[in-house]
Write a protein that holds these residues in place. Structure first.
Motif, PDB file in Angstrom:
ATOM      1  N   UNK A   1       0.710  -1.233  -0.111  1.00  0.00           N
ATOM      2  CA  UNK A   1       0.142  -0.099  -0.123  1.00  0.00           C
ATOM      3  C   UNK A   1       0.911   1.075  -0.053  1.00  0.00           C
ATOM      4  N   UNK A   2       0.475   2.177  -0.920  1.00  0.00           N
ATOM      5  CA  UNK A   2       1.154   3.369  -0.916  1.00  0.00           C
ATOM      6  C   UNK A   2       0.587   4.573  -0.358  1.00  0.00           C
ATOM      7  N   UNK A   3       1.645   5.554   0.173  1.00  0.00           N
ATOM      8  CA  UNK A   3       1.155   6.823   0.659  1.00  0.00           C
ATOM      9  C   UNK A   3       0.475   7.859  -0.186  1.00  0.00           C
ATOM     10  N   UNK A   4      -0.290   8.793   0.145  1.00  0.00           N
ATOM     11  CA  UNK A   4      -0.524   9.751  -0.569  1.00  0.00           C
ATOM     12  C   UNK A   4       0.545  10.731  -0.778  1.00  0.00           C
ATOM     13  N   UNK A   5       1.142  10.804   0.372  1.00  0.00           N
ATOM     14  CA  UNK A   5       2.455  11.757   0.277  1.00  0.00           C
ATOM     15  C   UNK A   5       3.489  11.208  -0.623  1.00  0.00           C
TER      16      UNK A   5
ATOM     17  N   UNK B   1       7.573  10.631  -6.456  1.00  0.00           N
ATOM     18  CA  UNK B   1       7.157   9.222  -6.278  1.00  0.00           C
ATOM     19  C   UNK B   1       6.461   8.973  -5.087  1.00  0.00           C
ATOM     20  N   UNK B   2       5.207   8.238  -5.085  1.00  0.00           N
ATOM     21  CA  UNK B   2       4.673   7.691  -3.459  1.00  0.00           C
ATOM     22  C   UNK B   2       5.478   7.041  -2.779  1.00  0.00           C
ATOM     23  N   UNK B   3       5.276   7.155  -1.456  1.00  0.00           N
ATOM     24  CA  UNK B   3       6.126   6.437  -0.470  1.00  0.00           C
ATOM     25  C   UNK B   3       5.136   5.086  -0.214  1.00  0.00           C
ATOM     26  N   UNK B   4       6.174   4.323   0.114  1.00  0.00           N
ATOM     27  CA  UNK B   4       5.475   2.971   0.705  1.00  0.00           C
ATOM     28  C   UNK B   4       4.833   3.047   2.198  1.00  0.00           C
ATOM     29  N   UNK B   5       3.643   2.689   2.265  1.00  0.00           N
ATOM     30  CA  UNK B   5       3.288   2.855   3.787  1.00  0.00           C
ATOM     31  C   UNK B   5       2.974   1.458   4.310  1.00  0.00           C
ATOM     32  N   UNK B   6       2.553   0.608   3.628  1.00  0.00           N
ATOM     33  CA  UNK B   6       2.480  -0.847   4.218  1.00  0.00           C
ATOM     34  C   UNK B   6       2.940  -1.862   2.962  1.00  0.00           C
TER      35      UNK B   6
ATOM     36  N   UNK C   1      -1.538  -7.683   8.685  1.00  0.00           N
ATOM     37  CA  UNK C   1      -0.330  -8.199   8.757  1.00  0.00           C
ATOM     38  C   UNK C   1       0.701  -7.633   7.936  1.00  0.00           C
ATOM     39  N   UNK C   2       0.699  -6.654   7.321  1.00  0.00           N
ATOM     40  CA  UNK C   2       1.765  -5.992   6.521  1.00  0.00           C
ATOM     41  C   UNK C   2       2.637  -4.922   7.559  1.00  0.00           C
ATOM     42  N   UNK C   3       3.983  -5.019   6.998  1.00  0.00           N
ATOM     43  CA  UNK C   3       4.566  -4.187   7.861  1.00  0.00           C
ATOM     44  C   UNK C   3       4.342  -2.592   7.658  1.00  0.00           C
ATOM     45  N   UNK C   4       4.316  -1.759   8.734  1.00  0.00           N
ATOM     46  CA  UNK C   4       3.926  -0.565   8.806  1.00  0.00           C
ATOM     47  C   UNK C   4       5.544   0.285   8.384  1.00  0.00           C
ATOM     48  N   UNK C   5       5.603   0.542   7.017  1.00  0.00           N
ATOM     49  CA  UNK C   5       6.881   0.967   6.624  1.00  0.00           C
ATOM     50  C   UNK C   5       6.859   2.560   6.930  1.00  0.00           C
ATOM     51  N   UNK C   6       5.806   2.862   7.023  1.00  0.00           N
ATOM     52  CA  UNK C   6       5.677   4.410   7.455  1.00  0.00           C
ATOM     53  C   UNK C   6       6.175   4.653   8.812  1.00  0.00           C
ATOM     54  N   UNK C   7       6.096   3.833   9.696  1.00  0.00           N
ATOM     55  CA  UNK C   7       6.638   3.871  11.150  1.00  0.00           C
ATOM     56  C   UNK C   7       8.164   3.570  10.976  1.00  0.00           C
ATOM     57  N   UNK C   8       8.589   2.838  10.128  1.00  0.00           N
ATOM     58  CA  UNK C   8       9.991   2.758   9.660  1.00  0.00           C
ATOM     59  C   UNK C   8      10.771   3.815   9.432  1.00  0.00           C
ATOM     60  N   UNK C   9      10.001   4.693   8.587  1.00  0.00           N
ATOM     61  CA  UNK C   9      10.544   5.866   8.197  1.00  0.00           C
ATOM     62  C   UNK C   9      10.688   6.846   9.214  1.00  0.00           C
ATOM     63  N   UNK C  10       9.834   6.877  10.371  1.00  0.00           N
ATOM     64  CA  UNK C  10       9.693   7.987  11.320  1.00  0.00           C
ATOM     65  C   UNK C  10      10.736   7.504  12.265  1.00  0.00           C
TER      66      UNK C  10
END
Length: 536
Positions: free
Chosen positions: A84-88, A94-99, A462-471
């Motif tokens: 899943x991609x972020x709107x940001x 290019x969109x950021x990976x969210x999950x 169950x997808x990895x929260x990559x937005x959290x990883x960026x934070x």
């Protein structure tokens, strides 16, 4: 490779020899250089322009072997069941990976179409939250051999893949390669170009991993061994096709050597270990008189060395709270912070007269001011904390001798290290300064705890929260910047030892209060102050 070079290669594809292959791959491997310069928020897809091409292939290579600008294909950023991609957008638009699932994150890591620095930095720093080093390295190695297997069989020896099984590295046969007679000359070119792109990505990822997170290989000898086996296999290949691969491996070996040597950046580790192994008698150094400038410099060196010792994984998963053995250097810094504050208070209370104590307070305020000049906020906080102990602040007849301008300076420093709004003032000072800098680690630990407790690692699917990883990465990479920027200061061994001795011999908090009340008892009416002065 520019369009003219591509045209010439395609025109002469029918006459490609092993030497021509080497030249072709050398063109592709021109991008194997040092990783992009480190920055905190560098989200540029820095290599996109180097991989643009008008030609694409969707044959046996699995994806476009001549990489296009990913911004031109919105299908690459369409949400699916496993990503899943972020709107940001990042700065590369290019969109950021969210999950995403682990497979999708690894696939994106090795896809030459996505070369954003932010993603690479975030993944290499935070993968420990959702997988392990062997899984990542195994995927990298298999990606390389999968691309190598697609090359035509022109005498290149088969390259084995090494996968861990029961802690033993076993050789596995790679997929069969195509023969020159089974594919056309254009496909030969495409296979070579695809291999060059994949190999370029593989070696750049490995080099970035080594240069930024070498501690991963130090802490896991089996991971280091597995990497060396892979590099040796690439370097020992007799084929001209992998000549560029061998050159890249040589670059990686040099990077390994630099990382091994970098640990000696500050020659104080031996001093530190020597003292705490109780080798030698340092008692004579406890009363050493040290100039304020020299003291500030040596405190800065000592604190920055301690900062550089912290491995990135110590900042993940609140390890300094949950399992202190996983964060030994963070815990050591926090313990020494208390000891340094106690040392400052103990030195003040070592004076028998109010005048002597006032001079010690003045000296330490001057040291704190110099620490701020050197961007050493760790020692600044320690000194200010020691001087603002209630056991020190209550010394009414001592403080009345301290010059007013010195007390005003202390008040100014107290504002800088105030804990209000999660160290808002200190954060502002740190952002304004130019490295080198020694931030107080506690500032970042509070932010990391807030992220860890406020956001889950996995979403409901169950997808990895990559937005959290960026934070997490954003916070930790700021610390990494300060870890990797060194001071040009000279170590004075005797002063370092003096600091360590006095830290070790500092009074505990109970003894500090006891000594304070002995020097200036409660309700003391007319203390004997030098020269007959009195303090109302």
């Amino acid at each position: 490779m520019d369009q003219q070079q591509q045209f010439l290669c395609l025109e002469n594809a029918n006459n490609l020899s092993s030497v021509d292959f080497e030249k072709l791959l050398c063109l592709g491997f021109q991008q194997i250089v040092s990783p992009p310069p480190f920055s905190l928020l560098d989200e540029q897809d820095t290599c996109i322009e180097n991989l643009q091409s008008e030609t694409s292939s969707h044959s046996c290579y699995g994806r476009s072997s001549l990489t296009n600008d990913p911004r031109s294909d919105p299908r690459l950023f369409a949400d699916g069941a496993s990503i899943k991609y972020s709107l940001r957008m990042n700065s590369g638009q290019t969109p950021k990976v969210r999950y995403a699932s682990l497979d999708k994150l690894l696939e994106r890591l090795m896809d030459a179409r996505f070369l954003g620095v932010e993603y690479l930095n975030t993944f290499l720093l935070t993968y420990r939250c959702f997988t392990d080093g062997h899984t990542v390295l195994g995927y990298i190695i298999n990606t390389y051999y999968d691309a190598l297997a697609k090359l035509p069989d022109n005498g290149v020896p088969e390259s084995p893949s090494y996968l861990p099984k029961n802690n033993i590295f076993e050789k596995q046969s790679p997929p069969p390669r195509h023969s020159l007679t089974s594919i056309g000359s254009e496909s030969v070119f495409m296979a070579a170009k695809y291999y060059s792109e994949v190999a370029m990505r593989v070696f750049n990822v490995i080099k970035s991993w080594i240069s930024k997170y070498y501690q991963d290989f130090v802490s896991d000898p089996s991971l280091h061994q597995r990497l060396m086996i892979f590099l040796d296999q690439v370097a020992s290949n007799e084929s001209n096709m992998t000549q560029c691969g061998r050159k890249a491996v040589n670059i990686i070996h040099r990077s390994l050597a630099l990382q091994e040597a970098s640990s000696a950046a500050y020659p104080i580790e031996d001093i530190y270990n020597h003292y705490f192994n109780k080798s030698g008698d340092y008692s004579c150094l406890s009363n050493l008189v040290v100039d304020c400038e020299v003291m500030a410099q040596q405190l800065t060196i000592l604190e920055h060395w301690a900062l550089t010792e912290i491995a990135p994984n110590e900042f993940l998963d609140k390890s300094w709270v949950k399992d202190k053995e996983r964060a030994p250097h963070i815990c050591s810094i926090m313990q020494r912070c208390d000891k340094m504050s106690n040392m400052v208070a103990s030195e003040v209370l070592s004076g028998e007269t109010a005048s002597t104590r006032a001079k010690t307070i003045t000296r330490w305020i001057n040291v704190a001011t110099l620490c701020k000049k050197y961007n050493n906020f760790a020692s600044l906080l320690q000194v200010v904390a020691g001087l603002t102990f209630s056991a020190i602040q209550r010394l009414k007849y001592t403080w009345c001798i301290v010059p007013q301008e010195i007390k005003s300076e202390l008040n100014s420093l107290k504002e800088v290290v105030s804990v209000a709004n999660r160290f808002k003032n200190m954060k502002a000072e740190i952002k304004r300064c130019d490295p080198p800098c020694v931030p107080y680690v506690g500032v970042y630990l509070a932010d990391l705890i807030s992220i860890e407790e406020g956001v889950q690692n996995l979403n409901s699917n169950g997808l990895i929260n990559f937005a959290k990883m960026r934070m997490l990465a954003h916070t930790i990479l700021e610390i990494r910047l300060y870890q990797q920027t060194y001071y040009d200061l000279k170590v004075v061994p005797d002063v370092i030892k003096h600091i360590l001795v006095n830290c070790s011999n500092a009074l505990c908090e109970d003894k500090i209060f006891e000594r304070s009340y002995t020097l200036e008892p409660r309700n003391q009416r007319s203390p004997a102050i030098e020269h007959g002065a009195s303090c109302a």
